[in-house]
Design an enzyme around this catalytic site. Structure first.
Site, mmCIF file in Angstrom:
data_model
loop_
_atom_site.group_PDB
_atom_site.id
_atom_site.type_symbol
_atom_site.label_atom_id
_atom_site.label_comp_id
_atom_site.label_asym_id
_atom_site.label_seq_id
_atom_site.Cartn_x
_atom_site.Cartn_y
_atom_site.Cartn_z
ATOM 1 N N TYR A 135 16.601 29.615 10.646
ATOM 2 C CA TYR A 135 15.364 30.209 11.160
ATOM 3 C C TYR A 135 15.302 30.160 12.686
ATOM 4 C CZ TYR A 135 13.164 30.321 6.529
ATOM 5 O OH TYR A 135 12.847 30.598 5.232
ATOM 6 N N LYS A 138 0.847 -1.204 0.000
ATOM 7 C CA LYS A 138 0.000 0.000 0.000
ATOM 8 C C LYS A 138 0.882 1.253 0.000
ATOM 9 C CE LYS A 138 -0.269 -0.529 4.991
ATOM 10 N NZ LYS A 138 -1.000 -1.186 6.083
#
Ligand SMILES: *Cc1c(COP(=O)(O)O)cnc(C)c1O
Length: 392
Positions: A280, A61
């Protein structure tokens, strides 16, 4: 503690192969993802040999857990795999285009999807009376009843028929005769924890519910379930994560071979002085004059922002050859910064590669740094990597 212990280095021949693949990558490739199909095949064999005489299917899957079902499933078929589990009708359709294997759709019969499933020859895993009725009603008198599995709930409360409904189906020929029941299955909630009492409770309940359907093959075990022992394997097992090198159990060493190697390109190498901040939020301040290697992968590539380093927290390291590069500061959308101060100068160059994932930082190591599981690391793998499939 954050992160895990780092494994051993890869064998020489494979290291040489990786170096060749990196050298061959086009200059615009910002990252290279190497999927080792040989390792997937060996992992399959290991699980198959362990589980026999039970059949070993494969959970493919989510595009074979992000690794690429078009490449992965043929490799598994070469090892004798002939049954696949996908989640959605769309995944079944994509797999049918490349294989004649039996395909089970774990999400079951979504309303109105019976014609598509019949057309592609996929088998829904029916998990409610409504689904059983809809699949049965779709069966046209005179034609052959269509194959399907039944999912019984043994304690996960997610999908599956409750026990009394399973009994009702078994005792109602008008329901049971309208399709071809090929498999009875259930799913373990705690298979990765071998000491969890729920495992034995679910196993016993499954054996009881499956006995309503005598002679029908039974399946309970995912990767973790296979390792719980022979009583969990029944006639068919459905491993996923272990095929892809992930850890099937929480404790002990991981018996599976790693499958995925990730490399990111160095865009810039620069010096910054002690006291400067990186990235950041100015989350990390340099404690010494530092050579920074800025690499072209980030959270948009599935390298989670939660992996970020700061003054308080280490992130996962990168590697250039045998040299370890500590992460610096936050992971951005497209960039990661590493401390390359201790790497010999000639080895850190603009356009070179830093290893993010492989045998030294495994999928499970990365997951534990980010507070998640290997499954999520794999299925988050970004689309910007140049993907290379290696089989040996
Ligand atoms: C995903 C899945 C599997 C495979 O699980 P792993 O833990 O990856 O081995 C097996 N059965 C069901 C129902 C699943 O959803």
């Amino acid at each position: 503690m954050r992160g895990g212990t780092f494994g051993i280095a890869m064998g020489d021949a494979f290291a040489a192969r990786i170096a060749a693949e990196l050298a061959r990558a086009p200059p615009h490739a910002t990252g290279v993802a190497i999927v080792r199909l040989g390792a997937i095949r060996r992992n399959y064999r290991k699980l198959r040999d362990l589980a026999q005489p039970a059949e070993t299917a494969a959970a493919v899957k989510a595009n074979a857990y992000g690794l690429g079902v078009e490449e992965v499933f043929p490799a598994l078929e070469n090892e004798g795999c002939r049954t696949a589990f996908v989640a959605t009708p769309g995944e079944a359709q994509a797999l049918r285009a490349l294989s004649k294997a039996a395909i089970y759709v774990l999400d079951g019969l979504l309303p109105g999807t019976a014609p598509l499933l019949e057309e592609i020859g996929a088998r829904p895993v029916l998990s409610s009376l409504d689904e059983i009725s809809e699949w049965g009603a779709y069966y046209k008198a005179g034609g052959a009843p269509l194959p399907a599995a039944i999912h019984v709930d043994t304690g996960m409360s997610r999908l599956g028929l409750p026990g009394e409904h399973a009994r009702l189906v078994a005792q109602t020929p008008e329901l049971l005769s309208r399709f071809d029941l090929r498999l009875v299955m259930s799913h373990l909630a705690c298979a990765d924890d071998s000491r969890h009492p729920k495992n034995e409770a679910q196993r016993a309940r499954f054996a009881e519910l499956a006995s309503f359907f005598p002679g029908v093959p039974r399946s309970l075990a995912n990767s973790g379930g296979i390792l719980l022992g022979a009583p969990y394997r029944f006639e068919l097992t459905r491993p996923g994560i272990a095929l892809y090198g992930g850890r099937p159990g929480l404790s002990g060493t991981n018996p599976m071979e790693p499958v995925l190697w990730l490399f990111t390109r160095v865009a810039e190498v620069s010096w910054a002085s002690e006291g400067q901040s990186v990235g950041y939020g100015a989350a990390q301040t340099l404690k010494r004059r530092t050579r920074i290697a800025t690499a072209t992968a980030g959270y948009a590539d599935g390298y989670f922002r939660a992996l970020s380093a700061s003054d308080a927290l280490d992130g996962p390291p990168g590697f250039i050859g045998a040299h370890r590069l500590p992460m610096l500061g936050r992971v951005s959308m497209d960039l990661i910064t590493f401390d390359a101060t201790d790497v010999p100068e000639e080895k850190v160059r603009r356009g070179g590669f830093i290893e993010l994932l492989g045998e030294r930082v495994t999928v499970d190591d990365l997951a534990s740094f980010a507070g998640t599981i290997g499954y999520e690391v794999l299925t988050s793998l970004g689309r910007r990597y140049n993907r290379v499939y290696v089989d040996e």
